[in-house]
Enzyme design. Structure first.
Site, PDB file in Angstrom:
ATOM      1  N   CYS A 129       0.808  -1.228   0.000  1.00 36.33           N
ATOM      2  CA  CYS A 129       0.000   0.000   0.000  1.00 36.33           C
ATOM      3  C   CYS A 129       0.842   1.279   0.000  1.00 36.33           C
ATOM      4  CB  CYS A 129      -0.935   0.004   1.206  1.00 36.33           C
ATOM      5  SG  CYS A 129      -0.138  -0.486   2.753  1.00 36.33           S
ATOM      6  N   GLN A 156       1.127   5.657   8.541  1.00 37.25           N
ATOM      7  CA  GLN A 156       0.258   4.612   8.010  1.00 37.25           C
ATOM      8  C   GLN A 156      -0.899   4.262   8.943  1.00 37.25           C
ATOM      9  OE1 GLN A 156       4.104   2.552   6.012  1.00 37.25           O
ATOM     10  NE2 GLN A 156       2.248   1.350   5.775  1.00 37.25           N
ATOM     11  N   PRO A 181      -6.693   1.628  31.280  1.00 41.73           N
ATOM     12  CA  PRO A 181      -5.472   1.252  30.550  1.00 41.73           C
ATOM     13  C   PRO A 181      -5.829   0.633  29.196  1.00 41.73           C
ATOM     14  CG  PRO A 181      -5.783  -0.166  32.481  1.00 41.73           C
ATOM     15  CD  PRO A 181      -6.870   0.864  32.526  1.00 41.73           C
ATOM     16  N   LYS A 220      10.318  -3.236   1.908  1.00 40.63           N
ATOM     17  CA  LYS A 220       9.374  -3.315   0.784  1.00 40.63           C
ATOM     18  C   LYS A 220       9.328  -1.998   0.019  1.00 40.63           C
ATOM     19  CE  LYS A 220       6.071  -5.565   3.514  1.00 40.63           C
ATOM     20  NZ  LYS A 220       4.679  -5.752   3.948  1.00 40.63           N
ATOM     21  N   HIS A 253      -3.314   6.437   4.344  1.00 44.25           N
ATOM     22  CA  HIS A 253      -1.895   6.631   4.677  1.00 44.25           C
ATOM     23  C   HIS A 253      -1.450   8.029   4.241  1.00 44.25           C
ATOM     24  CE1 HIS A 253      -1.718   2.493   5.559  1.00 44.25           C
ATOM     25  NE2 HIS A 253      -0.996   2.037   4.563  1.00 44.25           N
TER      26      HIS A 253
END
EC number: 1.2.1.11
Lengths: 359, 359
Positions: A129, A156, A181, A220, A253
């Site tokens: 992506c 992202q 939490p 990548k 993204h």
């Protein structure tokens, strides 16, 4: 006109459901669809163009009468089933990382290297992506002035880790707002030893770590960009430096891209903006005076890549910054995969050659 | 031993309350404190070392018996009141951008240019949050190998826009989780025409836009870094390229920093990690095999700057990536301001020279 039997592998996932939607909207003449998944999801009923389709368990035999496979069920499923589909005469477009670096498999972003689909041996890979939206934005610039190097920092979205990860991000955010939490079981990487909350946090780890201290996601971006833009995953034509960070966004993204061109005389900021404006699959959103710039919440649901904040570096003439946003589940995955299938149909390439993949 | 009367201007804000806390923990011998704010907040009761302190409205006269002013009530308040305080004999450390680029005002990060405080004329400026954590991380590297250029992309927390902005981010997140449209009145910049939600989104605008398409936040990172590290806001010694992005994090800025050194022979990844480990105000969190790297939720509440993901760029020997995180309200603001005041006390510099600022 030829009509095609299309199978979607991983049809129930975050990307799979969007592949169904993109296939409905595509120019591909669909005769029949098969929605495939693991035994766990088999029996579920999904819709295609208003008709019910029962999800089937994936086996080698289900591909017997399939022409096109669109796969997004994880690397292991692609490695296991796509060669079986190809053996049975189907052409597969794979959204996983299983075959991307295989020299026999074209890695394709239609706006950048459409011609690579002609060399397919039954399998075509869809890039990661974060790589896709960056190369779409860089391509018109490369065509005019050449590219020397790219330094990218990504922002992202959580949905890149799948449907369950979206739920986890929402749960964590609610826990935080309730003063409790936060509990994490998926991020940064499902199979990793440790998990950290993503809500209201930043995780500089996407995918596992390589020996050299980079993450596999960064690896990548470097090597896929080289394969797509220069034809070789180890090409030294364009230097690529990537830092990938997961941010508490659901879809979309962002990328802060610094790039240096080969021939600075060909460009200035206005010209870069013009190239983006007229570039394939690109939308220029760059009007600082009116606070116009790409944002994930605006990009969600769209298949284009949005670019803004274009500016030349005054201390590095010929180098520019830009801010690139795209829907990571659409252009980053489902839409690019279906777009590749459309190109296969358009160029009559939906047939497996004699020397097919894995023969 | 000399004891000091200390006034905190903007005591009720996100940074002001943390200045009170940092002052309590500091080595400064405090005789008396004054908590100052606008008329709206006057009358509120805050605590200092267990004692109630009533917040007073800021006027020129309240500074009559003050030795040290710590200011974080916005640029306009600093411009109006700090020269008045200096005229009355107080030394002011200012957390706003009002005086940072004034050549008569030192801009100080103690780990980097402590010696600059000797030149003060009554006012010392505290840099922008995103600048501080970056120069702290870069300083030990610069000392050993020199710095040629820095390319930084920031991931900045919402709290940098103040107390109300934190509430807005929480409200937006709850709206989103409830499936309602998000409403925005502050982000990206309070005084701007348009406002956009930050929750589950990314805003590539911090502060207003400059003529050249950069934001003022980016301008600050470029010119403050030059002034702090090279002594001149327009120095060409170190090239600085910045992209600043607001992210849906409450506290803790992240920075993806790419830097190129003058003398590559002096460094490798291990040596950079060692320099960070031993650097002033720095904590190395860099163990990929055990998923150890800086995260905002871990940095919150700490005054150090955290660094990890250090790695050399294989295609650019002598260039490195690192990931830098700090609490933007502490090291990025309150803690650095109080640290400057501690250094003034330590070096006996709490007195206004004859040729004071604005005389």
């Amino acid at each position: 006109m030829r009509e095609y039997n299309v199978a979607i592998l991983g049809a129930t996932g975050a990307v799979g459901t969007r592949m169904i939607d993109q296939l409905e909207k595509s120019s591909i003449p669909v005769k029949n669809v098969k929605f495939l998944a693991s035994s766990r999801s088999a029996g579920k009923v999904l819709q295609f163009k208003g008709q019910d389709v029962v999800v089937e368990e994936t086996t080698p035999e289900v591909f017997d009468d399939v022409d096109i496979v669109l796969a997004s069920a994880g690397g292991a499923a692609s490695k296991k089933f796509l060669p079986e589909a190809v053996k049975r005469g189907a052409v597969a477009v794979d959204n996983t990382s299983a075959f991307r670096m295989d020299s026999e498999v074209p890695l394709v972003v239609p706006e950048v290297n459409e011609q690579a689909i002609y060399d397919h041996k039954g399998i075509i890979a869809n890039p990661n992506c974060s790589t896709i939206q960056m190369v779409v934005a860089l391509q018109p610039i490369k065509e005019v002035a050449g590219l020397k190097q790219v330094i990218v920092s990504t922002y992202q979205a959580g949905s890149g880790a799948g449907q369950m990860a979206i739920k986890e991000l929402d749960n964590e955010a609610q826990q935080h707002l309730d003063g409790k939490p936060m509990t994490a079981e998926i991020f940064p990487v499902k199979g990793e030893k440790k998990h950290y909350p993503l809500a209201f946090n930043l995780l500089p780890q996407i995918d596992v770590f390589e020996e050299d201290g980079s993450t596999h996601e960064e690896w990548k971006m470097v090597h896929e960009t080289k394969k797509i833009m220069s034809g070789d995953m180890n090409s030294d034509e364009i230097k690529v430096n990537a830092t990938c960070v997961r941010v508490p966004v659901v879809i979309g993204h962002g990328e802060s891209v610094f790039f240096e061109v080969e021939d600075p005389s060909k460009l200035d900021t206005k010209k870069v903006q013009e190239l983006i404006k007229n570039g394939k699959g690109l939308v220029l959103q760059d009007d600082p005076a009116n606070q116009i710039y790409p944002q994930p919440i605006d990009a969600e649901g769209h298949t284009e890549t949005f670019v803004g904040r274009v500016r030349e570096d005054p201390e590095n003439p010929g180098s520019y910054n830009m801010w690139v946003v795209a829907d990571n589940l659409l252009k980053g995955a489902a839409a690019n995969t279906v777009q590749i299938a459309e190109k296969l149909v358009e160029h009559d390439l939906v047939h497996v050659p004699d020397e097919y993949y894995g023969k």
